[in-house]
Motif scaffolding. Sequence first.
Motif: not given
Lengths: 216, 215
Positions: A27-53
Amino acid sequence: MAVKVYGTMRSACTQRVMACLLEKGVDFDVVHVDLGVGEQKRPEFLVRQPFGQVPAIEDDGFQLYESRAIVRYYATKYEDQGPNLLGNTLEERAVVDQWLEVEAHNFNDLVYTLVLQLVVLPMMGKPGDLALAHTCEQKLEKVLDVYEQRLSKSRYLAGDTYTLADLSHLPGIRYLMNEAQMEHLVRERNNVNSWWEDISSRPAWKKLLTLAAARF
Amino acid sequence: MAAIRVHGSPFSTASARVLATLYEKEVEFEFVPVDMRAGEHKKESFLSINPFGQVPGFEHGDLKLFESRAITKYVANEYAEKGTHLVCGDSKKKAIIGVWMEVEAHQFDPVSSKLTWELAVKPVYGMATDKAVVEENEAKLAKVLDVYESRLAKSKYLGCESFTLVDLHHLPNINYLMGTEIKKLFDSRPHVSAWIADITARPAWSKVLAMQKQQ
């Protein structure tokens, strides 16, 4: 508790992870990361994935990133559940690893670059480098010739059963054949074509496409 | 007892990765040099060893493998009880090590390989270095090394607290780049610098360098 997959339904690497979880019935849930607004490069996400991907996963507090590390973990963790995606003996596993490496190093970059130039950049209103795309296409022809030969000797890349090595190719080939309009690369090769027909008609992959369509 | 054979060149980063692993595990092997300058790896006779026309190729009895990172993992697992432990921990620790193996393969290697090609290999062949490629990849490598610096402040080695395949996989490219202007990127990051000093001083790595000197 369901595994949280941070990513997007469209991202090839997120799809790699979802395909594996669906095969294993996890079982899994997809937590949507808004790539269009660069959410993956934000500090809150970088703690999860430091390369911002994307993707990254969180499973009852345990965190991982890099899609191929994630699928290896789940294929191992749920070895006795669903299809065996790894192989049995050490030698079989080594051959699965070999073809996973082939996907990662001989196949992926070419597909990524080609899709970037022909599909993603134009979608962003930027010009794609057609010459570069063409070079990638030519190199892919040579790579797929090797696959054609391999698949004349075994039903799947690593042997006679479906493994992570085959699964890892699903998202990239789908992009190649649809948005990038490179269907010929697969259709012109009998063994590659049969293999694609087989792996892309697996229920887990079809389920993924349904989930993705609902979100597009 | 089936012999191990490695087909490749000690100068090839991928071959060096496999050689370093065999030395760490103290496993006997036969090295079959492939004349890359003469394009031997692209010839029909070599394609049965690696159908992609790349080095290294690997044989252990009936088992034939290619792709350096699949080979190193096989060797590390097959000889788990011998030599240096290159894999470790429970399934979660192994998964974290798996993450950093992918990081080396997808974040570090593409960038460092391009820089190695431009700055260390091309000059040897009398080819001109492409400054634009160097600049672009140097900037990318700097960002990757910032993440490494952060990681190595918390963990003695990249994958866990002991030396594993993760660190080993970096050696061949680091070795080349330390002899170029890229050295400054490593030197200016204290944890990265200490880590490099540590892993490049390993006796097994010196044996690979000795092979290079013999060619």
